[in-house]
Design an enzyme around this catalytic site. Structure first.
Site, PDB file in Angstrom:
ATOM      1  CG  ASP A   1       0.105 -46.768  18.424  1.00 57.32           C
ATOM      2  OD1 ASP A   1      -0.012 -45.549  18.695  1.00 57.32           O
ATOM      3  OD2 ASP A   1       0.407 -47.629  19.273  1.00 57.32           O
ATOM      4  CG  HIS A   2      -0.961 -40.229  15.104  1.00 56.33           C
ATOM      5  ND1 HIS A   2       0.302 -39.970  14.620  1.00 56.33           N
ATOM      6  CD2 HIS A   2      -1.736 -39.224  14.630  1.00 56.33           C
ATOM      7  CE1 HIS A   2       0.296 -38.859  13.915  1.00 56.33           C
ATOM      8  NE2 HIS A   2      -0.938 -38.389  13.890  1.00 56.33           N
ATOM      9  NE  ARG A   3       0.609 -45.506  21.701  1.00 55.95           N
ATOM     10  CZ  ARG A   3       0.600 -46.563  22.499  1.00 55.95           C
ATOM     11  NH1 ARG A   3       0.794 -46.421  23.791  1.00 55.95           N
ATOM     12  NH2 ARG A   3       0.397 -47.766  22.006  1.00 55.95           N
TER      13      ARG A   3
ATOM     14  CB  ILE B   1       2.395 -44.885  12.238  1.00 55.40           C
ATOM     15  CG1 ILE B   1       2.766 -46.330  12.604  1.00 55.40           C
ATOM     16  CG2 ILE B   1       2.336 -44.648  10.738  1.00 55.40           C
ATOM     17  CD1 ILE B   1       3.957 -46.890  11.922  1.00 55.40           C
TER      18      ILE B   1
ATOM     19  N   PRO C   1      -3.886 -44.241  20.152  1.00 58.98           N
ATOM     20  CG  PRO C   1      -2.315 -42.515  20.189  1.00 58.98           C
ATOM     21  CD  PRO C   1      -2.543 -43.918  20.647  1.00 58.98           C
TER      22      PRO C   1
END
Ligand code: CAO
Length: 563
Positions: free
Chosen positions: A535-537, A539, A359
């Site tokens: 990577d929003h998982r 950060i 994501p």
């Protein structure tokens, strides 16, 4: 005159690489370090240079072949007075051929020898035995020299009793720890009996099967010594006219046990398919004549995984990613179809994998590099004296190293299905390089420990190597973060795709002088557009904001780089 063989050197951990280009022809005068062929692995294209100078008498590879370290590439006739003195003169009429052949035997030497009995148990020294003199005779085909005394697994029988095979047709496929290899028919004939079954462990000289062959003379039997050698990495042949499996659809994919009969694929791909539990006939082959290549399998698994993930997340049965329809563009006007390079296809697969798995969030900022640019301009002469060029890239790398140190989450990777986060305590940074062969990302090691001058030299060296296709796979491994600069090319901004399993990437666009309000007036400042994708998982926006703010401050006042 002496003949020397050039082999594939250490290609940095690549398991195998495909010959994508032959750079020389038989008869050419070759110099030391002249590129002979171009190999392309998953990570890079690289030229294989000649280790000697002389005349090329034999090219031992062809395009499309897979080679690993040690594989013979070419035979070169070397004019060396010393060698001439120390080596006996070869027989006049067989000089070059024999010498080349002898060298070839280090990897391709067959163990077949003529025997006189048709009794398979009488086969000695690994030779195919036949009853001599008859119009047709029985030929016991043993396991040839497979380069090991250990037993290897027989993973596939390609023929059945009654089949008529041509010379060189694959009879069985063997698989050791190191390689899969096909055993080709030493002669044309009919399969009379098969002495083994799939899953058997076999050793050199064990009889595999018996062929009924037409009587052969000594010369043809002699040739068989070469022809009957196992062929590593060659592909199984489908029956004539057999269609390849249709492209998988999201609905049709499953992970049934493999049943790969009639599918055109090489042993390595078959092995991989077995490991993944993929039925090869469900995989759409994009290689020549519909051959299933490794990338097809990767694509299939990727589709299966994303379909599974989507199905799990959605109540709608069969939800997945619909294929983009194939369109006949020639209906609308003239078209030209070109083959994409392996590197381009792999980049596409990697981008897709990252895009589908990660994501992405992209955060933008502009760094005021007016002072940095003035400082850099002041170092132009010194750079020249040092024989290097100082672009903004070394400063960007150094600033990233400090921002990474201060925001260590950007140096992590997810592990154990997201249960763990691995913090890397080394600061190797990848740098995207645009080359005619495609996009590559060499990695600069220990950026935090290097001076700007050292980094400047490495940037130039790696970019040159990348464009000359001299990078090794090891040069492109181990990165914790990537910088992708389109500054010299142009554009005001772009959203880079994270180079997973890394979690962050910095996109740099072209700097421009802009009017910036300093509280009292507009001042002309050189502003560098930055785009940080992550990577929003792993950060969060806050982490991203802190990273890019720190980075911008560092670039705005490079004195902080030494703090
Ligand atoms: N703004 C304005 N000018 C810039 C700049 C920027 N952000 N970055 C570089 N330049 C200028 C430099 O100042 C230099 O000019 P001067 O010699 O006059 O100072 C020149 O461009 C140097 O460019 P370069 O490309 O030779 O060197 P580099 O160190 O900036 O970049 C490399 C090296 C290998 C990163 C680059 O050549 C490259 O290949 N970039 C493409 C990366 C890419 O494709 N990314 C996309 C990946 S996703 O598809």
């Amino acid at each position: 005159m002496a003949e020397q063989q050039v082999t594939v050197p250490d290609i940095g951990g690549a398991e195998g690489a495909e010959v994508i280009e032959l750079l020389v022809n038989v008869g050419d005068d070759i110099t030391v370090d002249q590129g002979l062929i171009v190999l392309e692995s998953d990570k890079a294209s690289m030229e294989i240079p000649s280790t000697v100078a002389g005349k090329l008498v034999k090219l031992l590879v062809s395009e499309g072949e897979q080679l690993a370290e040690g594989a013979p590439v070419a035979v070169i006739e070397v004019a060396s007075a010393e060698e001439e003195e120390s080596q006996p003169e070869p027989e006049p009429d067989s000089a070059s051929g024999d010498a080349a052949q002898n060298k070839q035997q280090t990897t391709r030497e067959p163990a077949t020898e003529n025997a006189t009995s048709s009794d398979s148990s009488a086969v000695a020294g690994g030779g195919a035995s036949e009853s001599a003199g008859a119009a047709s005779s029985e030929l016991a085909v043993p396991v040839p020299d497979i380069g090991t005394d250990e037993a290897v697994e027989l993973i596939e029988i390609c023929v059945k009793v009654g089949d008529v095979v041509g010379e060189g047709d694959s009879l069985v496929v063997l698989e050791s720890d190191k390689a899969s290899m096909e055993v080709p028919a030493p002669d044309a004939g009919e399969v009379l009996a098969i002495s083994v079954k799939e899953g058997d462990s076999v050793k050199q000289n064990d009889v595999l099967l018996t062929l009924k062959v037409q009587g052969r003379n000594a010369a043809s039997a002699e040739e068989e010594k070469v022809d009957a050698a196992p062929v590593e990495r060659q592909e199984a042949r489908p029956e004539a006219g057999e269609a390849t499996a249709p492209a998988p659809t999201a609905q049709s994919q499953n992970t049934a046990a493999p049943s790969a009969e009639g599918v055109y694929a090489g042993p390595a791909v078959r092995k991989l398919a077995r490991e993944f539990g993929v039925a090869l006939e469900q995989v759409h082959g994009t290689g020549p004549r519909g051959r299933v290549v490794k990338e097809d399998l990767q694509q299939f698994v990727q589709n299966a995984l994303s379909t599974g993930a989507a199905a799990g997340a959605s109540a709608a049965a069969g939800a997945g990613i619909p294929d983009i329809p194939e369109i006949d563009f020639s209906k609308f006007g003239a078209v030209e179809v070109t083959q994409r390079s392996k590197l381009d296809k792999l980049t596409a697969a990697n981008m897709r994998r990252s895009w589908l798995n990660v994501p992405h969030v992209t955060q933008f900022e502009q760094a005021d590099i007016t002072e940095l640019e003035a400082f850099r301009a002041g170092l132009k002469d010194e750079a020249q004296q040092r024989g290097t060029r100082l672009t903004p890239m070394p400063f960007l790398l150094k600033a990233c190293a400090v921002a990474l140190r201060d925001n260590p989450k950007f140096m992590t990777s997810l592990a154990q299905q997201g249960e763990e986060l691995i913090y890397k305590q080394y600061c190797h940074i990848g740098m995207a390089v645009d080359t005619p062969a495609g996009l590559v990302v060499p990695v600069i090691r220990d950026v935090d420990k290097k001076s700007i001058w050292q980094l400047a030299e490495e940037v130039l060296e790696l970019a040159d190597k990348a464009r000359d296709r001299k990078l090794k796979p090891a040069d492109m491994q181990g990165g914790v973060f990537t910088v992708s600069s389109l500054g010299n090319i142009g554009g005001t901004g772009f959203t880079p795709i994270v180079n997973a399993p890394e979690v962050g990437i910095l996109g740099v666009s072209r700097a421009q002088i802009q009017p910036v309000w300093d509280g009292q007036e507009f001042a002309p400042r050189k502003m560098l557009p930055l785009a940080l994708s992550y990577d929003h998982r792993v950060i969060n926006g806050g982490d991203g904001g802190r990273f890019i703010t720190r980075l911008t401050a560092l670039l705005g006042d490079i004195r902080q780089l030494v703090m």
